[in-house]
Design an enzyme around this catalytic site. Structure first.
Site, PDB file in Angstrom:
ATOM      1  N   LYS A 170       0.831  -1.209   0.000  1.00 51.31           N
ATOM      2  CA  LYS A 170       0.000   0.000   0.000  1.00 51.31           C
ATOM      3  C   LYS A 170       0.864   1.257   0.000  1.00 51.31           C
ATOM      4  O   LYS A 170       1.905   1.298   0.660  1.00 51.31           O
ATOM      5  CB  LYS A 170      -0.916   0.007   1.239  1.00 51.31           C
ATOM      6  CG  LYS A 170      -1.925  -1.137   1.221  1.00 51.31           C
ATOM      7  CD  LYS A 170      -2.602  -1.321   2.554  1.00 51.31           C
ATOM      8  CE  LYS A 170      -3.886  -0.531   2.641  1.00 51.31           C
ATOM      9  NZ  LYS A 170      -4.644  -0.911   3.869  1.00 51.31           N
ATOM     10  N   GLY A 177      -9.144   4.216  -2.526  1.00 49.15           N
ATOM     11  CA  GLY A 177      -9.033   2.852  -3.050  1.00 49.15           C
ATOM     12  C   GLY A 177      -7.905   2.663  -4.054  1.00 49.15           C
ATOM     13  O   GLY A 177      -7.761   1.595  -4.644  1.00 49.15           O
ATOM     14  N   HIS A 247     -13.101  -1.079  -4.233  1.00 50.69           N
ATOM     15  CA  HIS A 247     -12.734  -0.443  -2.952  1.00 50.69           C
ATOM     16  C   HIS A 247     -13.543   0.818  -2.669  1.00 50.69           C
ATOM     17  O   HIS A 247     -13.182   1.609  -1.815  1.00 50.69           O
ATOM     18  CB  HIS A 247     -11.237  -0.112  -2.902  1.00 50.69           C
ATOM     19  CG  HIS A 247     -10.351  -1.304  -3.065  1.00 50.69           C
ATOM     20  ND1 HIS A 247     -10.422  -2.405  -2.250  1.00 50.69           N
ATOM     21  CD2 HIS A 247      -9.370  -1.565  -3.952  1.00 50.69           C
ATOM     22  CE1 HIS A 247      -9.528  -3.296  -2.631  1.00 50.69           C
ATOM     23  NE2 HIS A 247      -8.885  -2.816  -3.667  1.00 50.69           N
ATOM     24  N   ARG A 303     -12.160  13.504   8.831  1.00 54.08           N
ATOM     25  CA  ARG A 303     -13.169  14.410   8.244  1.00 54.08           C
ATOM     26  C   ARG A 303     -14.548  13.793   8.412  1.00 54.08           C
ATOM     27  O   ARG A 303     -14.673  12.649   8.860  1.00 54.08           O
ATOM     28  CB  ARG A 303     -12.870  14.572   6.754  1.00 54.08           C
ATOM     29  CG  ARG A 303     -12.833  13.212   6.076  1.00 54.08           C
ATOM     30  CD  ARG A 303     -12.779  13.276   4.586  1.00 54.08           C
ATOM     31  NE  ARG A 303     -12.432  11.993   4.006  1.00 54.08           N
ATOM     32  CZ  ARG A 303     -13.248  10.981   3.782  1.00 54.08           C
ATOM     33  NH1 ARG A 303     -14.523  11.095   4.099  1.00 54.08           N
ATOM     34  NH2 ARG A 303     -12.825   9.857   3.257  1.00 54.08           N
TER      35      ARG A 303
END
Ligand code: ADP
Length: 461
Positions: A170, A177, A247, A303
């Site tokens: 990642k 995604g 995703h 957020r």
């Protein structure tokens, strides 16, 4: 006598510029008005006709249609705030909502950023530092190191072996995604690293990567928190967002089905603890993967989230108002003991897209019928005659229902979807209607791959 927090909060701001568009601009404007605050709406050239322009106290066009030149143009937004006399900026979700540089510029301009501190955004914006902070706070994480991958191929191979295949690579700065690659076995490792590094550099401006265990059948379960500036934090229960395509969340629900309170309770408390430890302010979401009875932290969103309404309906807390009040410096007006989640809620994201190919669909809405009735809520900015522009996200409305049980909430959503008509453009409504007839979904507890598999089977049929 020293000022109480409530007294010092009173003068913090009375006008909020909403640095966003679409349904969330409407939602925030409503919350501001209910709190007695004035609002400033902004738009790009493509959005000049939006309905929330005329209901705001001021409405300013800040740039061309391309988001990079308008909704992402920090200088233009700050100038608009100054011209309209705003004392605070609400970033909504997407666009600049998790941009630490923007939050910093807002504060430096003497305005309040309605969100957490710049340092919280920066820590959580980098998935590696977020993981490190969470491990330190005792939040359970996906197995794998909390450091960036080195360049040395032999060390990378060793890390993968230690974690055990399959692993996932990642990008530390990834989002939406993107910037992720699953590696099922060793001989595909180096190619995956090279491709993801390049993608990360191009898309997120950082080649920093990390590796963790790829969980094969997890559910996506998240925890909503609200914190103030005075050392108070609560969690508002959990949501299941496992219904994902590429995703991206499509349907969300609260609470997550079949999770016993004694399993989720310690995780919620660890999230609250983590917030207190990093001095978090405002609303936030801890995202977890859940597999075989265990939770694994994947990231924190600093957020307001698209799916916040399902928690509003189950907890009875107005999350947007709570977020604005926290930014004003008010003391949180609820304790953990006050939080009770009741019934079940679903949210469907109504997108302007082809229900089969999922390609975006722009054009004029020629006819619109929206459902109403007990336990039905629609968050939208569209109306008959509204022009869906090709420049932005395809979300045009959120259909949210609430009922005493999950089965009743599903029935209510079927009814609400049946009563929703959008003509002139394509939408994913036919696909959502079919999904709410699905037996396995009705049973609950489906994993993050379920929707993709269901779509594949439907296409083959
Ligand atoms: P983004 O910031 O891009 O949304 P996330 O880290 O939140 O990225 O992950 C998005 C989705 O990718 C998750 O909801 C899940 O479906 C999948 N995913 C991420 N990490 C893992 C993992 N370790 N194992 C399995 N799936 C994962």
């Amino acid at each position: 006598m020293p000022e109480t927090p409530e007294q010092s909060a009173a003068g913090r701001f009375d006008t909020v510029l909403i640095a966003n568009r679409g349904e969330i601009a409407v939602r925030i404007q409503r919350a501001c008005r209910e709190l007695g605050l004035k609002t400033v709406a902004i738009c790009s050239e493509a959005d000049r006709e939006v309905p929330y322009g005329s209901t705001a106290d001021s409405f300013l066009c800040i740039g061309p249609s391309t988001a990079a030149k308008s909704y992402l143009n920090q200088d233009a937004i700050l100038l608009a705030a100054r011209l309209a006399g705003a004392g605070a900026i609400h970033p909504g979700y997407g666009f600049l909502s998790e941009n630490a540089t923007f939050a910093d510029a807002v504060e430096k301009a003497g305005l309040v950023f309605i969100g957490p501190t710049v340092s919280s955004i920066a820590i959580m914006g980098d998935k590696i530092s977020a993981k490190r902070a969470m491990m330190a706070a005792g939040v359970p994480c996906v197995p794998g190191p909390d450091t960036a991958l080195p360049d040395d191929p032999a060390t990378i191979e060793r890390i993968a072996l230690e974690i055990g295949y399959p692993v996932i690579i990642k990008a530390a700065g990834g989002g939406g995604g993107r910037g992720m690659r699953v590696v099922p076995k060793a001989d595909l490792l180096h190619e995956a690293i090279t491709l993801t590094r390049e993608e990360a550099r191009k898309a997120f401006g950082s080649r920093s990567l990390y590796m963790e265990k790829f969980l094969e059948h997890p559910r996506h379960i998240e925890i909503q928190v609200i914190c103030d500036d005075h050392g108070n934090a609560v969690w508002l229960g959990h949501r299941d967002c496992s219904m994902q395509r590429r995703h991206q969340k499509v349907v969300e629900e609260a609470p997550a089905a079949g999770i016993a309170p004694d399993i989720i309770q310690p995780v919620g408390l660890a999230c609250v603890q983590a917030c207190l430890q990093i001095g978090y302010r405002g609303v936030g979401t801890f995202e977890f993967l859940y597999e075989d009875g265990a939770f694994y932290f994947i990231e924190m969103n600093t957020r307001l989230q698209v799916e916040h309404p399902v928690t509003e309906l189950t907890s009875g807390v107005d999350i947007v108002q709570a977020q604005i009040r926290a930014a004003q410096g008010h003391v949180l007006d609820l304790t953990q003991g006050d939080v009770t989640c009741e019934g079940h809620s679903f949210e469907c994201r109504i997108n302007a897209e082809d229900p089969e190919t999922f390609l975006p669909s722009a054009g004029v809405v020629t006819h619109l019928a929206l459902p109403a009735g007990p336990g039905i809520r629609v968050d939208t900015h569209i109306h008959a005659g509204y022009k869906v522009s090709p420049y932005y996200d395809s979300l045009i409305a959120k259909l949210i229902v609430h009922a005493p049980t999950r089965a009743e909430a599903m029935a209510r959503m079927r009814e609400a979807l049946a009563g929703t008509e959008v003509e002139g453009i394509s939408t994913n409504i036919p696909f959502l209607r079919a999904l709410f007839e699905d037996g396995a979904f009705a049973q609950g507890e489906t994993d993050i791959h379920y929707l993709e598999q269901w779509l594949k089977l439907r296409r083959a049929a």
